[in-house]
Design a protein around this motif. Structure first.
Motif, PDB file in Angstrom:
ATOM      1  N   HIS A 145       0.870  -1.180   0.000  1.00  0.00           N
ATOM      2  CA  HIS A 145       0.000   0.000   0.000  1.00  0.00           C
ATOM      3  C   HIS A 145       0.904   1.227   0.000  1.00  0.00           C
ATOM      4  N   ASN A 146       0.633   2.154  -0.885  1.00  0.00           N
ATOM      5  CA  ASN A 146       1.477   3.346  -0.997  1.00  0.00           C
ATOM      6  C   ASN A 146       0.998   4.415  -0.019  1.00  0.00           C
ATOM      7  N   PHE A 147       1.675   4.499   1.123  1.00  0.00           N
ATOM      8  CA  PHE A 147       1.336   5.505   2.132  1.00  0.00           C
ATOM      9  C   PHE A 147       1.993   6.858   1.841  1.00  0.00           C
ATOM     10  N   GLY A 148       2.889   6.885   0.856  1.00  0.00           N
ATOM     11  CA  GLY A 148       3.553   8.135   0.501  1.00  0.00           C
ATOM     12  C   GLY A 148       4.898   8.327   1.149  1.00  0.00           C
ATOM     13  N   SER A 149       5.342   7.342   1.934  1.00  0.00           N
ATOM     14  CA  SER A 149       6.638   7.461   2.620  1.00  0.00           C
ATOM     15  C   SER A 149       7.811   7.105   1.719  1.00  0.00           C
ATOM     16  N   ASN A 150       7.547   6.334   0.667  1.00  0.00           N
ATOM     17  CA  ASN A 150       8.602   5.922  -0.268  1.00  0.00           C
ATOM     18  C   ASN A 150       8.364   6.617  -1.616  1.00  0.00           C
ATOM     19  N   LEU A 180      -6.136  -5.085  19.841  1.00  0.00           N
ATOM     20  CA  LEU A 180      -6.715  -5.282  18.520  1.00  0.00           C
ATOM     21  C   LEU A 180      -6.266  -4.139  17.636  1.00  0.00           C
ATOM     22  N   TRP A 181      -6.110  -4.419  16.320  1.00  0.00           N
ATOM     23  CA  TRP A 181      -5.710  -3.398  15.358  1.00  0.00           C
ATOM     24  C   TRP A 181      -6.808  -3.243  14.301  1.00  0.00           C
ATOM     25  N   ALA A 182      -6.931  -2.035  13.805  1.00  0.00           N
ATOM     26  CA  ALA A 182      -7.897  -1.784  12.722  1.00  0.00           C
ATOM     27  C   ALA A 182      -7.416  -0.623  11.875  1.00  0.00           C
ATOM     28  N   PHE A 183      -7.960  -0.544  10.661  1.00  0.00           N
ATOM     29  CA  PHE A 183      -7.699   0.591   9.767  1.00  0.00           C
ATOM     30  C   PHE A 183      -9.040   1.141   9.299  1.00  0.00           C
ATOM     31  N   SER A 184      -9.050   2.407   8.926  1.00  0.00           N
ATOM     32  CA  SER A 184     -10.264   3.023   8.406  1.00  0.00           C
ATOM     33  C   SER A 184     -10.361   2.787   6.902  1.00  0.00           C
ATOM     34  N   GLY A 185     -11.566   2.480   6.433  1.00  0.00           N
ATOM     35  CA  GLY A 185     -11.761   2.249   5.006  1.00  0.00           C
ATOM     36  C   GLY A 185     -11.112   0.954   4.553  1.00  0.00           C
ATOM     37  N   LYS A 186     -10.499   0.986   3.368  1.00  0.00           N
ATOM     38  CA  LYS A 186      -9.815  -0.189   2.814  1.00  0.00           C
ATOM     39  C   LYS A 186      -8.305  -0.023   2.969  1.00  0.00           C
ATOM     40  N   LEU A 187      -7.617  -1.125   2.960  1.00  0.00           N
ATOM     41  CA  LEU A 187      -6.163  -1.132   3.002  1.00  0.00           C
ATOM     42  C   LEU A 187      -5.677  -2.038   1.879  1.00  0.00           C
ATOM     43  N   ALA A 188      -4.865  -1.478   0.973  1.00  0.00           N
ATOM     44  CA  ALA A 188      -4.369  -2.232  -0.191  1.00  0.00           C
ATOM     45  C   ALA A 188      -5.534  -2.863  -0.955  1.00  0.00           C
ATOM     46  N   ASP A 189      -6.602  -2.064  -1.123  1.00  0.00           N
ATOM     47  CA  ASP A 189      -7.799  -2.480  -1.877  1.00  0.00           C
ATOM     48  C   ASP A 189      -8.479  -3.719  -1.304  1.00  0.00           C
ATOM     49  N   SER A 190      -8.336  -3.921  -0.011  1.00  0.00           N
ATOM     50  CA  SER A 190      -8.967  -5.076   0.624  1.00  0.00           C
ATOM     51  C   SER A 190      -9.502  -4.690   2.005  1.00  0.00           C
ATOM     52  N   GLU A 192      -4.694 -10.208   7.803  1.00  0.00           N
ATOM     53  CA  GLU A 192      -4.529 -11.186   8.876  1.00  0.00           C
ATOM     54  C   GLU A 192      -4.484 -10.568  10.270  1.00  0.00           C
ATOM     55  N   LYS A 193      -3.766  -9.480  10.432  1.00  0.00           N
ATOM     56  CA  LYS A 193      -3.550  -8.933  11.770  1.00  0.00           C
ATOM     57  C   LYS A 193      -4.577  -7.860  12.185  1.00  0.00           C
ATOM     58  N   PHE A 194      -5.529  -7.579  11.319  1.00  0.00           N
ATOM     59  CA  PHE A 194      -6.489  -6.518  11.592  1.00  0.00           C
ATOM     60  C   PHE A 194      -7.909  -7.064  11.702  1.00  0.00           C
ATOM     61  N   VAL A 195      -8.704  -6.432  12.536  1.00  0.00           N
ATOM     62  CA  VAL A 195     -10.099  -6.861  12.658  1.00  0.00           C
ATOM     63  C   VAL A 195     -10.810  -6.587  11.340  1.00  0.00           C
ATOM     64  N   PRO A 196     -11.792  -7.397  10.987  1.00  0.00           N
ATOM     65  CA  PRO A 196     -12.482  -7.209   9.710  1.00  0.00           C
ATOM     66  C   PRO A 196     -13.507  -6.088   9.780  1.00  0.00           C
ATOM     67  N   THR A 197     -13.974  -5.700   8.609  1.00  0.00           N
ATOM     68  CA  THR A 197     -15.082  -4.764   8.550  1.00  0.00           C
ATOM     69  C   THR A 197     -16.354  -5.472   9.008  1.00  0.00           C
ATOM     70  N   VAL A 198     -17.351  -4.721   9.421  1.00  0.00           N
ATOM     71  CA  VAL A 198     -18.603  -5.309   9.889  1.00  0.00           C
ATOM     72  C   VAL A 198     -19.321  -6.001   8.737  1.00  0.00           C
ATOM     73  N   LEU A 247     -16.718  -5.667  -0.527  1.00  0.00           N
ATOM     74  CA  LEU A 247     -15.866  -6.138  -1.623  1.00  0.00           C
ATOM     75  C   LEU A 247     -16.006  -7.632  -1.884  1.00  0.00           C
ATOM     76  N   ASP A 248     -16.769  -8.339  -1.038  1.00  0.00           N
ATOM     77  CA  ASP A 248     -16.946  -9.781  -1.201  1.00  0.00           C
ATOM     78  C   ASP A 248     -17.727 -10.071  -2.485  1.00  0.00           C
ATOM     79  N   ALA A 249     -17.082 -10.755  -3.420  1.00  0.00           N
ATOM     80  CA  ALA A 249     -17.694 -11.016  -4.723  1.00  0.00           C
ATOM     81  C   ALA A 249     -18.957 -11.860  -4.609  1.00  0.00           C
ATOM     82  N   LYS A 250     -19.059 -12.662  -3.546  1.00  0.00           N
ATOM     83  CA  LYS A 250     -20.232 -13.527  -3.365  1.00  0.00           C
ATOM     84  C   LYS A 250     -21.320 -12.862  -2.536  1.00  0.00           C
ATOM     85  N   GLY A 251     -21.025 -11.679  -1.986  1.00  0.00           N
ATOM     86  CA  GLY A 251     -21.995 -11.000  -1.143  1.00  0.00           C
ATOM     87  C   GLY A 251     -23.089 -10.305  -1.947  1.00  0.00           C
TER      88      GLY A 251
END
Length: 547
Positions: A53-58, A85-95, A99-105, A109-113
């Motif tokens: 994920h391009n955070f802009g640091s590189n 517990l760890w979480a991010f807002s919105g999407k991270l790397a288009d997902s 593994e290490k972050f709690v899922p969205t409620v 993006l689930d193709a079968k949803g």
């Protein structure tokens, strides 16, 4: 069952006492455990290879630069163990899933949803609409209708012009000695009859062309109506799926919380994700914090690794109306009167106006919950004052000179001077860093962040002009003292102009919105020059800052 998202601390935290109350998420000093958890998450982000994920640091990394808000929740499991517990807002790397972050409620993006399937249906309808619009049949019918309207207009206009010409000609004939009035009247009537018949003919032609066009266009409009209804149904179903737990394991959807009209992205922030996962897995929330990682968006001010409160418009209703119900929480500082125990001092007073020195953390005007303010204090001091009193305002956190009018005429005249920008203002500020330049001019527009009031955004489309001249006074202890000369008077103008990348890139010391908290905001309205509304004399008043 122990959740695999619940991570033990790598740092030894055995000597750190647990907080007695949970973090008030909209204004907080992060607890030591939250700081440690954030540091461990930041160490992971700096060294991980699990996602790109391009955070802009590189600067060499390709792809759109998107900084991200991350959150940590310190919690306790059923066995009394403390973890995070760890979480991010919105999407991270288009997902939505890592593994290490709690899922969205709910994973949109689930193709079968149902959401993705519903989106596919909407996209198919949109494709059909576009296909019909691009068809030769539609284009020809539309062009035929437009051409018929143009031909009709031109033909009828020519006949109207001919009628005018013939009327002038008959008027000329009537001035001669020999003319037949009956023939002239008959000619006039025939011209009118022809115009009427032409109008009827072209109306028929236009209706025929319109009918041909409507045969195709009605299919498009039916598809649009169908798409609109399906989109609304999909949104309502999504709102129902976004249902959050509280400590009582009671579910409440964002549709219910926002009464059917939640803002875009509601429920996708880190805080509600963390709390929902904790309650779903029988984890007791202990403390929470959120920080920014990466480059700031161009319109906002976000500092890498800096802690920020949860957003107001999207998170406050979800958290305060439901998710934090019954939790023993830190006191809401917005309910406390910041002016308690503080006094305003009179700088100048006469029969027409009064100048005061407003302390920092002191409202200029009454708020929704707190009435104590500069306005109320001056009103109490001068009960016979009839004017609106407040001619201009200072931010609650800014100290310094304010001018207040004692009657309406004086108020109007002072207001006129502010509007005409003939009143001269000088602020002094201490910036949290070293400024190399000696002076300059800052000019970029501002507007309120509708999702996170009262924070301001840079906005060239809807923002209002904001201009500031500045001058360096001294550099000491890695901090720079400056004079600000605001030309305009926008909310938080000096604070944003100091902190933003387009400005001085250096926040004011103690700026808890655009920089870091300190004992106070080091911004002071030091000098004010104006023309007295009655004596017409120019007056200048100066009150030095206490910092």
């Amino acid at each position: 069952m122990i959740s695999h998202k619940f991570q033990p601390f790598k740092t030894n935290i055995s000597s750190i006492p647990l907080p007695e109350k949970f973090t008030f998420p909209f204004y907080y000093e992060p607890h030591k455990l939250s700081v440690i958890a954030s540091t461990e998450l930041q160490n992971y982000l700096e060294n991980q290879s699990d996602f790109e994920h391009n955070f802009g640091s590189n600067p060499t990394q390709k792809g759109l630069v998107i900084g991200k808000m991350f959150g940590v929740l310190v919690c306790q499991n059923e066995f009394g163990e403390i973890g995070q517990l760890w979480a991010f807002s919105g999407k991270l790397a288009d997902s939505n899933h890592h593994e290490k972050f709690v899922p969205t409620v709910y994973d949109m993006l689930d193709a079968k949803g149902f959401y993705k399937k519903g989106e596919d249906v909407l996209n198919q309808i949109t494709s059909e609409i576009e296909s019909l619009k691009k068809s030769e049949e539609f284009k020809n019918a539309f062009q035929n209708l437009e051409n018929t309207k143009i031909e009709a207009f031109n033909d009828i206009q020519r006949q109207k012009e001919n009628i005018k010409v013939q009327k002038k000609l008959r008027d000329t004939i009537r001035k001669s000695e020999i003319f037949n009035e009956e023939e002239l009247k008959n000619a006039s009537q025939q011209e009118g009859i022809l115009l009427k018949k032409m109008t009827q003919f072209w109306n028929y032609k236009i209706k025929a062309a319109q009918k041909e066009f409507e045969l195709i266009n009605s299919k498009i409009e039916t598809l649009k109506s169908d798409r609109k209804q399906k989109s609304a149904d999909l949104q309502q179903k999504l709102f129902a799926e976004y249902a959050f737990l509280n400590q009582y394991r009671t579910l409440k959807s964002i549709g219910e919380i926002f009464e059917g009209n939640p803002p875009a992205g509601a429920g996708e922030c880190a805080a509600p994700k963390l709390l929902h996962y904790a309650f779903a897995n029988k984890l007791k929330p202990i403390a929470m914090a959120e920080f920014w990682w990466g480059k700031s968006p161009n319109s906002e001010i976000r500092k890498h690794k800096q802690f920020y409160p949860a957003c107001k418009s999207k998170c406050e209703p979800i958290l305060m109306q439901h998710m934090l119900d019954g939790l023993k929480m830190e006191v809401n500082p917005f309910e406390n009167n910041p002016a308690k125990g503080k006094n305003i001092s009179i700088v100048y007073d006469d029969d027409y106006l009064v100048l005061i020195n407003k302390p920092a953390e002191f409202l200029s005007v009454p708020g929704k919950q707190i009435k104590d303010s500069a306005y109320q204090r001056v009103k109490d001091m001068f009960p016979n004052a009839t004017g609106p009193l407040i001619v201009h305002r200072l931010d609650m956190s800014t100290s310094g000179i304010m001018i207040l009018a004692k009657d309406e005429e004086v108020y109007k005249e002072l207001q006129r001077q502010f509007i005409k920008r003939t009143i001269k203002k000088r602020y002094v500020a201490l910036l949290d860093g070293i400024i190399e330049e000696n002076e300059g001019f800052i000019d970029f527009p501002l507007r309120v962040d509708l999702d996170d009031r009262p924070r301001q955004l840079v906005c060239y489309e809807h923002g209002k002009t904001a201009q500031t001249r500045w001058q360096k006074i001294e550099v000491k202890d890695n901090k720079t003292k400056v004079f600000f000369y605001p030309i305009t008077g926008r909310t938080h103008q000096l604070r944003v102009h100091a902190s933003h990348e387009l400005g001085l890139k250096t926040p004011i010391v103690g700026d808890d919105l655009y920089g870091k908290k300190a004992n106070r905001l080091h911004l002071h309205a030091e000098q004010l020059t104006f023309v007295h509304p009655i004596s017409k004399k120019e007056m200048t008043f100066t009150v030095e800052a206490e910092f």
